[in-house]
Design a protein around this motif. Sequence first.
Motif, mmCIF file in Angstrom:
data_model
loop_
_atom_site.group_PDB
_atom_site.id
_atom_site.type_symbol
_atom_site.label_atom_id
_atom_site.label_comp_id
_atom_site.label_asym_id
_atom_site.label_seq_id
_atom_site.Cartn_x
_atom_site.Cartn_y
_atom_site.Cartn_z
ATOM 1 N N ARG A 1 47.435 -25.509 58.344
ATOM 2 C CA ARG A 1 46.675 -24.972 59.349
ATOM 3 C C ARG A 1 47.332 -24.681 61.036
ATOM 4 N NH1 ARG A 1 44.467 -27.516 63.793
ATOM 5 N NH2 ARG A 1 41.855 -26.551 64.252
ATOM 6 N N GLN B 1 46.628 -23.553 64.952
ATOM 7 C CA GLN B 1 45.881 -23.366 66.195
ATOM 8 C C GLN B 1 46.651 -23.198 67.163
ATOM 9 O OE1 GLN B 1 42.371 -26.290 66.959
ATOM 10 N NE2 GLN B 1 42.769 -25.780 68.631
ATOM 11 N N VAL C 1 42.736 -19.822 64.938
ATOM 12 C CA VAL C 1 43.021 -20.927 64.663
ATOM 13 C C VAL C 1 42.880 -20.548 63.035
ATOM 14 C CG1 VAL C 1 41.586 -23.090 62.732
ATOM 15 C CG2 VAL C 1 41.615 -22.430 66.158
ATOM 16 N N GLY C 2 43.618 -20.664 62.316
ATOM 17 C CA GLY C 2 44.091 -20.267 61.015
ATOM 18 C C GLY C 2 44.884 -20.282 60.365
ATOM 19 N N LEU C 3 44.495 -20.225 58.410
ATOM 20 C CA LEU C 3 45.438 -20.924 57.819
ATOM 21 C C LEU C 3 46.136 -20.192 57.123
ATOM 22 C CD1 LEU C 3 42.362 -22.588 55.846
ATOM 23 C CD2 LEU C 3 43.052 -23.827 57.562
ATOM 24 N N TYR D 1 42.026 -27.609 55.845
ATOM 25 C CA TYR D 1 41.133 -27.308 56.052
ATOM 26 C C TYR D 1 40.880 -26.533 57.453
ATOM 27 C CZ TYR D 1 42.544 -26.276 50.913
ATOM 28 O OH TYR D 1 43.339 -27.012 49.755
ATOM 29 N N ASN D 2 40.720 -27.157 58.328
ATOM 30 C CA ASN D 2 39.383 -27.247 59.560
ATOM 31 C C ASN D 2 39.973 -25.662 59.791
ATOM 32 O OD1 ASN D 2 38.030 -27.180 61.413
ATOM 33 N ND2 ASN D 2 39.234 -28.760 62.258
ATOM 34 N N VAL D 3 39.308 -25.042 59.703
ATOM 35 C CA VAL D 3 39.558 -23.260 60.992
ATOM 36 C C VAL D 3 38.713 -23.722 61.616
ATOM 37 C CG1 VAL D 3 39.343 -21.771 58.818
ATOM 38 C CG2 VAL D 3 37.414 -22.656 59.873
#
Length: 219
Positions: free
Chosen positions: A79, A81, A157-159, A124-126
């Motif tokens: 993740r 940010q 925010v991205g993965l 996994y928090n976007v």
Amino acid sequence: MKVIMPSINSKAAFATTYVMEGEPFLAWLKKRFRRYGGNVQQVKIHSLSELSSKYDVIVNCTGMGAKELVPDNEVFPVRGQVIKVKAPFIKHFFIDQRNDLTMSYIIPTSETVTVGGTAQKGNYNVDVDFSDKKRIMDGACRMIPNLKNCTYIRDWVGLRPGRRSVRLEKETMHFNGKRISVIHNYGHGGAGLTLSWGCAKDVVALMKQDIANKISSRL
């Protein structure tokens, strides 16, 4: 760095270099692809078998999607940010990496400055995490105090598609009785732009070899 910023630990550094900006770079690549006859379609697929009736070779660059699509359980999210700000007085790249989990960086681009960041494996928090946002901004202001007066633009925010190692190889798969060559190219983590051109050359080499093998087998 110690002389310029005594409060920063010994792993901090600053540099002047070029920056490859993701959004305009991808737009340029798409334009170039179309100019050479490429066709871009946006569809959602659940299996590579859905493409088997249309193509002889599939290049799989699905990033995080490869976890379910291949499937590949070695793929995991990292993740990220960041905060986009307006700070035209920033002319250098700065980074302060205190350990593998905590890092602060400032990257000036053509229109904005990117302030980061996070590298949270398995997260996994976007959505924007406001505790991360505070830590990011505090870390940046520790290096450049004037950033307290910058103009906020947006959060991002991205993965990143993490993996123990990049998967770049050809695999022969069978769908509906048809043999399909699948060239995998994913798992680059946060180094996607850095590795993109070299990996693309390797993909093309694999594809040319695959086509040559198929032609020779028919002779």
